[in-house]
Design a protein around this motif. Structure first.
Motif, PDB file in Angstrom:
ATOM      1  N   GLY A  70      26.649  69.414 100.990  1.00 22.90           N
ATOM      2  CA  GLY A  70      25.628  68.406 101.245  1.00 22.90           C
ATOM      3  C   GLY A  70      24.374  68.651 100.438  1.00 22.90           C
ATOM      4  N   ALA A  71      23.287  68.079 100.904  1.00 22.24           N
ATOM      5  CA  ALA A  71      22.019  68.179 100.174  1.00 22.24           C
ATOM      6  C   ALA A  71      20.860  68.116 101.154  1.00 22.24           C
ATOM      7  CB  ALA A  71      21.902  67.053  99.153  1.00 22.24           C
ATOM      8  N   TYR A  72      19.750  68.725 100.727  1.00 21.56           N
ATOM      9  CA  TYR A  72      18.494  68.659 101.488  1.00 21.56           C
ATOM     10  C   TYR A  72      17.605  67.657 100.763  1.00 21.56           C
ATOM     11  CZ  TYR A  72      14.644  70.523 104.368  1.00 21.56           C
ATOM     12  OH  TYR A  72      13.620  70.670 105.273  1.00 21.56           O
ATOM     13  N   GLN A  73      17.624  66.432 101.249  1.00 19.45           N
ATOM     14  CA  GLN A  73      16.870  65.351 100.639  1.00 19.45           C
ATOM     15  C   GLN A  73      15.560  65.125 101.395  1.00 19.45           C
ATOM     16  OE1 GLN A  73      20.782  62.861 100.582  1.00 19.45           O
ATOM     17  NE2 GLN A  73      19.476  62.009  98.963  1.00 19.45           N
ATOM     18  N   PRO A  74      14.691  64.257 100.890  1.00 14.11           N
ATOM     19  CA  PRO A  74      13.406  64.015 101.572  1.00 14.11           C
ATOM     20  C   PRO A  74      13.558  63.605 103.030  1.00 14.11           C
ATOM     21  CG  PRO A  74      13.326  63.118  99.362  1.00 14.11           C
ATOM     22  CD  PRO A  74      14.726  63.577  99.570  1.00 14.11           C
ATOM     23  N   ASP A  75      14.658  62.912 103.350  1.00 19.41           N
ATOM     24  CA  ASP A  75      14.853  62.478 104.730  1.00 19.41           C
ATOM     25  C   ASP A  75      15.644  63.483 105.556  1.00 19.41           C
ATOM     26  OD1 ASP A  75      17.128  62.096 103.280  1.00 19.41           O
ATOM     27  OD2 ASP A  75      17.657  60.171 104.195  1.00 19.41           O
ATOM     28  N   GLY A  76      15.867  64.687 105.000  1.00 19.32           N
ATOM     29  CA  GLY A  76      16.541  65.745 105.752  1.00 19.32           C
ATOM     30  C   GLY A  76      17.874  66.141 105.139  1.00 19.32           C
ATOM     31  N   LEU A  77      18.620  66.979 105.851  1.00 15.40           N
ATOM     32  CA  LEU A  77      19.912  67.463 105.394  1.00 15.40           C
ATOM     33  C   LEU A  77      20.979  66.388 105.589  1.00 15.40           C
ATOM     34  CD1 LEU A  77      19.663  71.021 106.957  1.00 15.40           C
ATOM     35  CD2 LEU A  77      19.952  70.588 104.529  1.00 15.40           C
ATOM     36  N   THR A  78      21.787  66.187 104.566  1.00 11.72           N
ATOM     37  CA  THR A  78      22.869  65.211 104.644  1.00 11.72           C
ATOM     38  C   THR A  78      24.179  65.858 104.230  1.00 11.72           C
ATOM     39  OG1 THR A  78      22.465  64.452 102.386  1.00 11.72           O
ATOM     40  CG2 THR A  78      21.344  63.263 104.163  1.00 11.72           C
ATOM     41  N   VAL A  79      25.265  65.385 104.828  1.00 14.51           N
ATOM     42  CA  VAL A  79      26.602  65.855 104.487  1.00 14.51           C
ATOM     43  C   VAL A  79      27.188  64.956 103.414  1.00 14.51           C
ATOM     44  CG1 VAL A  79      28.941  66.234 105.322  1.00 14.51           C
ATOM     45  CG2 VAL A  79      26.999  66.801 106.776  1.00 14.51           C
ATOM     46  N   ARG A  80      27.713  65.579 102.363  1.00 18.36           N
ATOM     47  CA  ARG A  80      28.356  64.815 101.288  1.00 18.36           C
ATOM     48  C   ARG A  80      29.868  65.002 101.269  1.00 18.36           C
ATOM     49  NH1 ARG A  80      25.492  60.923  99.257  1.00 18.36           N
ATOM     50  NH2 ARG A  80      26.844  61.042  97.420  1.00 18.36           N
ATOM     51  N   SER A  81      30.343  66.119 101.801  1.00 18.65           N
ATOM     52  CA  SER A  81      31.790  66.369 101.826  1.00 18.65           C
ATOM     53  C   SER A  81      32.121  67.341 102.939  1.00 18.65           C
ATOM     54  CB  SER A  81      32.272  66.937 100.475  1.00 18.65           C
ATOM     55  OG  SER A  81      31.664  68.194 100.216  1.00 18.65           O
ATOM     56  N   ILE A  82      33.330  67.203 103.476  1.00 15.89           N
ATOM     57  CA  ILE A  82      33.812  68.126 104.505  1.00 15.89           C
ATOM     58  C   ILE A  82      35.325  68.189 104.410  1.00 15.89           C
ATOM     59  CG2 ILE A  82      33.815  66.283 106.249  1.00 15.89           C
ATOM     60  CD1 ILE A  82      33.208  68.514 108.320  1.00 15.89           C
ATOM     61  N   SER A  83      35.870  69.382 104.508  1.00 18.25           N
ATOM     62  CA  SER A  83      37.324  69.531 104.413  1.00 18.25           C
ATOM     63  C   SER A  83      37.774  70.770 105.173  1.00 18.25           C
ATOM     64  CB  SER A  83      37.773  69.627 102.950  1.00 18.25           C
ATOM     65  OG  SER A  83      37.137  70.710 102.295  1.00 18.25           O
ATOM     66  N   ASP A  84      38.959  70.676 105.753  1.00 15.53           N
ATOM     67  CA  ASP A  84      39.597  71.833 106.359  1.00 15.53           C
ATOM     68  C   ASP A  84      40.318  72.616 105.272  1.00 15.53           C
ATOM     69  OD1 ASP A  84      38.783  71.145 108.909  1.00 15.53           O
ATOM     70  OD2 ASP A  84      40.629  70.067 109.389  1.00 15.53           O
ATOM     71  N   LEU A  85      40.156  73.926 105.289  1.00 15.60           N
ATOM     72  CA  LEU A  85      40.854  74.787 104.350  1.00 15.60           C
ATOM     73  C   LEU A  85      42.137  75.307 104.991  1.00 15.60           C
ATOM     74  CD1 LEU A  85      37.830  76.878 103.010  1.00 15.60           C
ATOM     75  CD2 LEU A  85      38.752  74.728 102.112  1.00 15.60           C
ATOM     76  N   ARG A  86      43.061  75.707 104.158  1.00 19.48           N
ATOM     77  CA  ARG A  86      44.277  76.310 104.702  1.00 19.48           C
ATOM     78  C   ARG A  86      43.935  77.660 105.335  1.00 19.48           C
ATOM     79  NH1 ARG A  86      48.364  76.274  99.799  1.00 19.48           N
ATOM     80  NH2 ARG A  86      46.518  77.175  98.825  1.00 19.48           N
ATOM     81  N   GLN A  87      44.567  77.939 106.442  1.00 11.39           N
ATOM     82  CA  GLN A  87      44.232  79.133 107.220  1.00 11.39           C
ATOM     83  C   GLN A  87      45.092  80.320 106.803  1.00 11.39           C
ATOM     84  OE1 GLN A  87      44.354  78.471 111.429  1.00 11.39           O
ATOM     85  NE2 GLN A  87      43.830  80.576 111.965  1.00 11.39           N
ATOM     86  N   PRO A  88      44.487  81.363 106.215  1.00 15.75           N
ATOM     87  CA  PRO A  88      45.260  82.550 105.846  1.00 15.75           C
ATOM     88  C   PRO A  88      45.818  83.244 107.079  1.00 15.75           C
ATOM     89  CG  PRO A  88      43.138  82.500 104.726  1.00 15.75           C
ATOM     90  CD  PRO A  88      43.091  81.458 105.796  1.00 15.75           C
ATOM     91  N   MET A  89      46.928  83.944 106.881  1.00 14.62           N
ATOM     92  CA  MET A  89      47.586  84.643 107.982  1.00 14.62           C
ATOM     93  C   MET A  89      47.751  86.115 107.632  1.00 14.62           C
ATOM     94  SD  MET A  89      50.486  81.829 108.958  1.00 14.62           S
ATOM     95  CE  MET A  89      50.728  81.355 107.249  1.00 14.62           C
TER      96      MET A  89
END
Length: 332
Positions: free
Chosen positions: A112-131
């Protein structure tokens, strides 16, 4: 630590950590690890990422691998975001090379980014879980392991700057994929391939040279277990059944598979970790000719360059066969 007009990326992890792990662990400007959530999950964040994810991040995640950079256009999703994502992913992969890191939930990467109007999310993803391997205890993440994760990440970056030869890159790719693979047979197969990537076997001599050249990693007294590993790897490769001594009960057969898969995973992890943190080895893996020249050296000279072999007996002793019920082994 995320400032106005910066872009950021972080991986949120739920792992077993050592009680003495510091709250903040800076590596260099713009890259750090922390036990504290680097952003505030207010109502807007919960709307962007979903209430379930937000709750999991806030309540379950206890280690965050973070990157941030100043940006002239923080609201634009571009190469800067990819650079930040790559930085935290290399740190994440580096952490998985430090030991048996037990991720108790699916890792999440947020950008995401810290813009003048605050923190915003630009992307989100689940990663594969190591075992971690079955029958082997997990390691609590320590400050030393986090520091080693950074050394792995930087070693990977710096080695890749020295060469266009991609053999080690392929080893790392195989390891990163094997560690998230559920099938114990495929894990054994792929971790053996990681070790093959280091030894550069000649066509038609792979088994023989797998046994002889892995003396560099485990010493000269372990030909039998290394040969057994390679034979099992070949059975999986060609989709054949394993060969067992006559009369061996099914439980013992399955435990051998689990034991050898755990052993080769740890051995391949130690080989990769050692390589990435031993800069004097890098020139020998910079081209096919240099690697062939390395393996043409007398064994004592190779060993002096690589360093002492790993303790295969100590690795094997970490495996606890009693941890498996028949049900866990698919019996009964």
């Amino acid at each position: 630590m995320i400032k106005p007009n910066q872009k950021f990326s972080f991986v949120a992890l739920s792992v077993n950590v050592d009680d003495k792990l510091p709250e903040n662990m800076p590596f260099h400007p713009g890259l750090w690890a922390t036990r504290k959530l680097p952003v505030s999950l207010d109502a807007e964040w919960q709307k962007w990422i979903g209430s379930i994810r937000a709750e999991r991040i806030a309540e379950d995640c206890n280690l965050f691998l973070c990157a941030a950079m100043d940006s002239m256009e923080p609201g634009v999703l571009d190469h800067e975001n990819k650079q930040l994502d790559s930085a935290v992913m290399r740190l994440f992969d580096g952490l998985m090379l430090t030991g048996n890191v037990n991720t108790t939930a699916t890792p999440i990467m947020i950008g995401g980014a810290y813009q003048p109007d605050g923190l915003t999310v630009r992307s989100i993803s689940d990663l594969r879980q190591p075992m971690i391997p079955g029958g082997v205890d997990y390691d609590d993440v320590t400050a030393e392991m986090v520091a080693l994760a950074y050394r792995h990440a930087m070693g990977r970056i710096n080695f890749e700057k020295t060469t266009s030869y991609d053999r080690i890159a392929r080893v790392l790719f195989i390891f990163d994929n094997a560690v998230v693979t559920p099938s114990v047979h495929e894990r054994l197969h792929q971790f053996c391939r990681c070790i093959e990537g280091f030894i550069l076997p000649n066509v038609g001599k792979t088994e023989k040279q797998f046994v002889s050249r892995t003396e560099l990693f485990v010493g000269p007294s372990h030909h039998d277990p290394m040969r057994a590993l390679y034979k099992m790897r070949s059975k999986v490769e060609h989709m054949h059944d394993y060969e067992w001594p006559e009369g061996m009960v099914e439980r013992d057969r399955r435990l051998i598979v689990m034991r050898r898969a755990a052993l080769v995973q740890e051995l391949s992890r130690q080989c990769i970790s050692h390589f990435l943190t031993t800069e004097n080895m890098w020139p020998h893996f910079a081209s096919p000719d240099r690697l062939a020249s390395f393996w043409a050296l007398p064994p004592p000279d190779r060993q002096n360059l690589w360093g002492p072999p790993f303790d295969l007996n100590a690795i094997d002793k970490k495996f606890d066969a009693s941890a498996f019920s028949d049900e866990m082994l698919g019996l009964g």
